[in-house]
Design a protein around this motif. Structure first.
Motif, PDB file in Angstrom:
ATOM      1  N   PHE A 281       0.830  -1.213   0.000  1.00 57.98           N
ATOM      2  CA  PHE A 281       0.000   0.000   0.000  1.00 57.98           C
ATOM      3  C   PHE A 281       0.862   1.260   0.000  1.00 57.98           C
ATOM      4  CE2 PHE A 281      -2.947  -3.150   1.395  1.00 57.98           C
ATOM      5  CZ  PHE A 281      -4.145  -2.751   0.844  1.00 57.98           C
TER       6      PHE A 281
ATOM      7  N   ILE B 197      -9.538   3.633   3.719  1.00 58.99           N
ATOM      8  CA  ILE B 197      -9.251   2.387   2.991  1.00 58.99           C
ATOM      9  C   ILE B 197     -10.373   2.148   1.994  1.00 58.99           C
ATOM     10  CG2 ILE B 197      -8.856  -0.116   3.247  1.00 58.99           C
ATOM     11  CD1 ILE B 197      -8.233   0.527   6.256  1.00 58.99           C
ATOM     12  N   HIS B 198      -9.991   1.776   0.787  1.00 60.48           N
ATOM     13  CA  HIS B 198     -11.015   1.495  -0.212  1.00 60.48           C
ATOM     14  C   HIS B 198     -11.803   0.232   0.183  1.00 60.48           C
ATOM     15  CE1 HIS B 198     -12.882   0.336  -4.040  1.00 60.48           C
ATOM     16  NE2 HIS B 198     -12.788   1.624  -4.340  1.00 60.48           N
TER      17      HIS B 198
ATOM     18  N   ASP C 130     -10.247  -3.145  -0.906  1.00 57.59           N
ATOM     19  CA  ASP C 130      -9.087  -3.555  -0.098  1.00 57.59           C
ATOM     20  C   ASP C 130      -9.546  -4.052   1.270  1.00 57.59           C
ATOM     21  OD1 ASP C 130      -7.137  -2.970  -2.014  1.00 57.59           O
ATOM     22  OD2 ASP C 130      -7.011  -0.866  -1.389  1.00 57.59           O
ATOM     23  N   ALA C 131     -10.504  -3.330   1.849  1.00 57.23           N
ATOM     24  CA  ALA C 131     -10.998  -3.732   3.169  1.00 57.23           C
ATOM     25  C   ALA C 131     -11.626  -5.120   3.108  1.00 57.23           C
ATOM     26  CB  ALA C 131     -12.001  -2.703   3.672  1.00 57.23           C
TER      27      ALA C 131
ATOM     28  N   ALA D 262     -10.197   2.146  11.146  1.00 59.87           N
ATOM     29  CA  ALA D 262     -10.475   1.952   9.713  1.00 59.87           C
ATOM     30  C   ALA D 262     -11.661   2.820   9.288  1.00 59.87           C
ATOM     31  CB  ALA D 262     -10.786   0.496   9.434  1.00 59.87           C
TER      32      ALA D 262
ATOM     33  N   ILE E 141     -13.647   3.202   6.010  1.00 52.26           N
ATOM     34  CA  ILE E 141     -13.759   2.551   4.707  1.00 52.26           C
ATOM     35  C   ILE E 141     -14.593   3.421   3.781  1.00 52.26           C
ATOM     36  CG2 ILE E 141     -14.591   0.475   3.526  1.00 52.26           C
ATOM     37  CD1 ILE E 141     -13.894  -1.008   6.161  1.00 52.26           C
TER      38      ILE E 141
ATOM     39  N   GLN F 226     -11.117   6.795  -1.370  1.00 51.79           N
ATOM     40  CA  GLN F 226      -9.726   6.370  -1.449  1.00 51.79           C
ATOM     41  C   GLN F 226      -9.560   5.416  -2.626  1.00 51.79           C
ATOM     42  OE1 GLN F 226      -6.362   6.604  -1.094  1.00 51.79           O
ATOM     43  NE2 GLN F 226      -6.875   7.090   1.009  1.00 51.79           N
TER      44      GLN F 226
ATOM     45  N   THR G 145      -7.944   2.078  -4.516  1.00 55.75           N
ATOM     46  CA  THR G 145      -7.400   0.786  -4.097  1.00 55.75           C
ATOM     47  C   THR G 145      -5.873   0.883  -4.107  1.00 55.75           C
ATOM     48  OG1 THR G 145      -7.408  -0.011  -6.362  1.00 55.75           O
ATOM     49  CG2 THR G 145      -9.333  -0.579  -5.023  1.00 55.75           C
TER      50      THR G 145
ATOM     51  N   VAL H  77      -3.636   4.092   1.117  1.00 61.98           N
ATOM     52  CA  VAL H  77      -4.330   4.484   2.342  1.00 61.98           C
ATOM     53  C   VAL H  77      -3.925   5.911   2.669  1.00 61.98           C
ATOM     54  CG1 VAL H  77      -4.652   2.223   3.410  1.00 61.98           C
ATOM     55  CG2 VAL H  77      -2.503   3.440   3.759  1.00 61.98           C
TER      56      VAL H  77
ATOM     57  N   LEU I  78      -0.959  -3.586   5.401  1.00 58.89           N
ATOM     58  CA  LEU I  78      -2.192  -3.237   6.108  1.00 58.89           C
ATOM     59  C   LEU I  78      -2.834  -4.531   6.574  1.00 58.89           C
ATOM     60  CD1 LEU I  78      -4.053  -0.756   6.598  1.00 58.89           C
ATOM     61  CD2 LEU I  78      -5.108  -1.248   4.393  1.00 58.89           C
TER      62      LEU I  78
END
Ligand code: SF4
Length: 891
Positions: free
Chosen positions: A583, A617-618, A621-622, A646, A648, A652, A654, A657, A697
């Motif tokens: 990331f 965080i996208h 990704d989460a 976090a 989300i 953001q 991908t 962060v 992450l």
């Protein structure tokens, strides 16, 4: 109020580089009423949320009020003797380069000037650098490469009268809010004006964009190099301007030859059509202003990014004209003043060059300097490396907190722990840096300081005192002058900042005759009264001549041949992702906090918007990593680890962060994100790449989440995660740890520091709530759960200040039905929550203006208007905008 005893004082905001004028009205009870200065040309009466809350940040809690030597209170004489003797001995034994100063864009120009004079003219070293190195050194270097001087060509009014404003790496809405409000007001008046925002993230600024180019991180050089080629190919060059006033175009164009729009779009991660639209808008718009900030500067190619932008303005001759030009906006209140006095290790006072013998002679003669530095000193990252390896043996840090703000912060900690002699001048008693100091010196704070600052449009304004100096605090210029005098140096017997300013103004004019951009000779000889009355004005202000608002329309630059330089800035392939640390870590500011929160962190109002460190965080990704909303996540790389909340959001990208840089070891367990930032720097400017560290992450396996409000700090040490925020009448703490306690009541007693709690434990739900009372007075309350605690923070944050907190509500963990929850605070000025706004919208207030009319939200500083707009927007089709749901739980 007694108007004679407490007259209003016109001063300047101590936060960002917009440099807003502030009217401070001390009141009989010790409070200070703050309002915008309607006569100040930077803001015409506006203030943002931070500026509006200045009156809440001037209390003396946490202030350093006496000198401290080796951990014990000391007299000024003892402290100054120790500093002077140790610096003198170190210089005598190891040479001038064994000592250093690390200063700050928070210093006033007069403080900065005296610090530079002492180090560069009397100690004989240029080892003085500033935290502005982290902020805009790449802009300085880019200006000097292109213009031959560090000149910002334009003014704020150019932004308002442009037809196209391009914002690059700038979340202007949050980081320069009043300037953003001026931009929005201009666009409202002339809707045909276009705004393009180039930023990897969606932000409050992108919400106002006609075109948002969500560029891949660190590909700005490619985008602007391509723009140069496209403008040339489309015949948009101002051939006469280029041929008469510039050099180097052929090389710059050769560097981008063959770079197709398709390649540019692919490298930048953009749609080809969007790149073409951007290029066409620039081509067709004579009045184009390009604003750039930390997303450009804080990069390993920051200087190239600046020059790639400037190249496009030189090509089109769109520079120094009304509504046209490149425009660097500075982060700190006096970053520009620091540049002007030569606050960077590679510069000399008044925009003179350290490596120019003629310039050194001018300065030497003016200062009667016995020992002029003849070569550049250590830039910030190198300076702390020299502290770490023992080359620098005595360091004086002024008005900044490098242990929190420098990259690889853990290594800075190590360096500060091992240096033989560390002096720190600060206004507060405890910071990550002060912990290591052998000598702590109490400095004047905003409201007590007396001097000048320069904003992003070269406007010099007075910061005037309206409060008495508390305890034994002294002005920074006075402290430095005392040390210099004790070292036997003449020329530091200043009686006032007016005398320093006078000396500085005369130096700017010395043998200048128009050869240097910085000339304020017309301000020499003001005297104490004239200095005190000095109204905000832009430089240059030469003696006997008129100033001018813009530079370079005449085509005369400050290079030896007076021609500007194009700089070849070749496009490169974007970096590949490192598998172990996949990331990109982007760092930056939030709307209502400033730097390491030593001031804004004192305001309950400012802490109500975003109260703990977080990572954007996208959602993809989460989902892939199993990170649920509002849980705790761990960011790690070989430099360290940080735990944050976090957040989300598909704002953001991908693979990236975003983590704010404000939290430190004083305000969180491990939210100090700069410990993860690699000390990689731009080769030209020495500015660290603070926005492109690589991290991994992962979810943090928390078995306990909690939220507490308390009149005193709770015993959170030892917990894996905690973050504290100021609330009315106390503090709020977010906590998390690996395991839910076996005995929640005992755990709550230990944390709150009270016994005989009232409480309820719901074993089945895995939650518990406790409160401590003194009679009917609530002392503290804590809410524990195995999942993120679903308690309204806005409601809970008001419990300590409520006349009588109801036990039943606290034990239920929610306000009674008769007290609707306002939801997460959106408008800090009027404390309006998301639930209030949504309810008003359902009741017919469908626009930002209607919400303002109904609730006042967004009608003061305007910083929250884009968030209000987002709440009013129809829900996204894929359920992607989780952040407000999430903030209901935590942020
Ligand atoms: Fe201060 Fe806000 Fe103005 Fe910046 S925009 S100078 S923080 S009031």
């Amino acid at each position: 109020m007694d108007a004679e005893r407490f007259p209003p004082v016109a001063t300047t905001c101590p936060y960002c580089g917009v440099g807003c004028g502030v009217i401070a009205r001390p009141e009989a009870d010790g409070a200070v009423a703050i309002s915008g200065d309607a006569n100040h040309p930077a803001n015409f009466g506006r203030l943002c949320s931070k500026g509006s809350a200045l009156g809440e940040t001037i209390g003396l809690e946490d202030r350093l009020l006496t000198p401290i030597v080796d951990g014990a209170r000391a007299s000024w004489d003892a402290a100054l003797d120790r500093v002077a003797a140790t610096f003198a001995r170190t210089i005598a034994e190891h040479g001038p380069d064994s000592v250093a100063l690390y200063v700050s864009g928070q210093l006033l120009t007069e403080d900065y000037y005296v610090a530079n004079k002492w180090m560069k003219g009397f100690v004989g070293s240029a080892n003085i650098d500033t935290n502005s190195r982290l902020c805009m050194a790449s802009s300085v270097a880019g200006h000097r490469r292109a213009f031959g001087a560090d000149t910002v060509p334009g003014t704020y009014t150019d932004i308002e009268c442009a037809d196209l404003v391009v914002l690059v790496g700038s979340n202007l809405a949050w980081c320069h809010p009043v300037l953003f409000q001026r931009l929005l007001a201009a666009k409202a008046e002339r809707p045909a004006m276009r705004i393009v925002v180039i930023d990897p993230r969606q932000t409050a600024t992108t919400a106002a964009a006609d075109l948002h180019l969500a560029i891949r991180a660190e590909t700005d050089v490619t985008l602007f190099a391509g723009l140069l080629g496209a403008l040339a190919e489309a015949g948009a060059a101002d051939a006469q301007y280029v041929s008469r006033h510039t050099r180097g175009l052929d090389d710059a164009l050769a560097a981008v030859a063959g770079l197709s729009v398709a390649t540019i779009a692919a490298r930048c991660g953009l749609a080809e059509a969007d790149v073409r639209t951007f290029y066409e808008w620039v081509r067709a718009t004579e009045r184009t202003v390009t604003i750039y900030s930390q997303g450009v500067n804080q990069s390993a190619r920051g200087t190239d990014k600046v020059n790639a932008i400037i190249n496009t303005h030189l090509l089109t001759g769109r520079i120094g004209k009304e509504g046209a030009g490149p425009f660097s906006v500075t982060g700190q209140p006096n970053a520009m003043g620091g540049r002007e006095v030569g606050g960077l290790a590679n510069m000399l006072a008044c925009h003179m060059d350290l490596e120019n013998a003629g310039h050194r002679d001018i300065v030497r003669a003016h200062w009667q300097a016995p020992r002029m530095a003849e070569k550049p000193g250590l830039k910030a990252v190198d300076l702390f490396e020299a502290v770490h390896d023992g080359r620098v043996k005595a360091l004086w840090v002024m008005a900044t907190n490098p242990a929190a703000s420098m990259p690889e912060a853990a290594r800075i900690d190590e360096a500060l722990a091992r240096i033989p002699f560390l002096v720190v001048s600060d206004v507060v008693a405890s910071t990550d840096t002060l912990r290591h100091a052998h000598v702590k010196l109490p400095a004047a704070a905003w409201g007590e300081k007396d001097g000048t600052v320069t904003n992003s449009e070269r406007r010099i304004s007075r910061q005037r005192p309206f409060l008495p100096m508390p305890g034994e605090a002294r002005a920074d210029w006075a402290i430095i002058s005392e040390v210099a005098t004790r070292m036997g140096f003449a020329g530091f017997d200043y009686a006032s900042p007016a005398e320093i300013f006078d000396e500085y103004a005369r130096l700017s004019a010395a043998e200048n005759n128009g050869t240097r951009d910085f000339d304020i000779g017309g301000l020499a000889g003001l005297g104490a009264d004239g200095y005190d009355r000095l109204a905000p004005l832009q430089w240059p202000k030469p003696a006997g001549g008129e100033g001018r608002p813009r530079f370079f329309a005449n085509g005369r630059f400050y290079t030896p041949d007076q021609r500007a330089r194009f700089v070849a800035t070749p496009s490169t392939d974007p970096e590949r992702r490192a598998p172990r640390h996949p990331f990109t870590l982007n760092t930056g500011r939030v709307r209502d906090h400033w730097h390491t929160m030593t001031r804004t962190g004192r305001s309950a109002r400012l802490s109500s918007h975003l109260a703990e460190p977080f990572a954007e965080i996208h959602p993809d990704d989460a989902a892939r990593l199993g990170i649920a909303p509002a849980t705790i996540v761990a960011l790690a790389n070989p430099h360290g680890r940080a735990l944050v909340r976090a957040l989300i959001t598909d704002r953001q990208q991908t693979g990236s962060v975003f983590v704010p840089m404000h939290w430190n070891d004083e305000t969180s367990a491990s939210g100090r994100v700069d410990r993860l930032v690699t000390a990689r720097t731009d080769a030209v400017s020495g500015q660290p790449a603070l926005k492109s560290a690589r991290v991994s992450l992962a979810p943090f396996a928390a078995g306990l989440y909690g939220f507490a409000v308390s009149r005193e700090a709770i015993a959170a040490d030892g917990l894996a995660y905690w973050a504290k925020a100021t609330i009315k009448s106390g503090l709020a703490f977010e906590i998390a740890d690996a395991a839910f306690p076996d005995d929640p009541a005992l755990f709550a007693e230990r944390l709150l520091g009270h016994r005989d709690l009232v409480g309820v434990v719901d074993a089945a739900a895995g939650s518990a709530r406790f409160a401590a009372f003194d009679g009917e007075r609530l002392l503290g309350a804590i809410f524990l759960a195995r999942e993120p605690v679903p308690v309204s923070r806005t409601w809970a944050n008001g419990l300590l200040a409520a006349p009588a907190a109801r036990r039943i509500d606290i034990l239920a963990g929610r306000p009674g039905a008769d007290r609707p929850d306002p939801g997460p605070i959106i408008c800090a000025c009027f404390q309006v929550g998301a639930n209030d706004i949504i309810a008003a919208a359902k009741d017919g207030a469908a626009t930002v203006e209607a919400i303002g009319a109904r609730l006042h939200a967004g009608t003061n500083c305007g910083s929250c208007r884009s968030e209000i707009a987002r709440l009013l927007a129809p829900p996204p089709c894929k359920g992607t905008d989780h952040d407000h749901d999430e903030r209901a739980h935590s942020l």
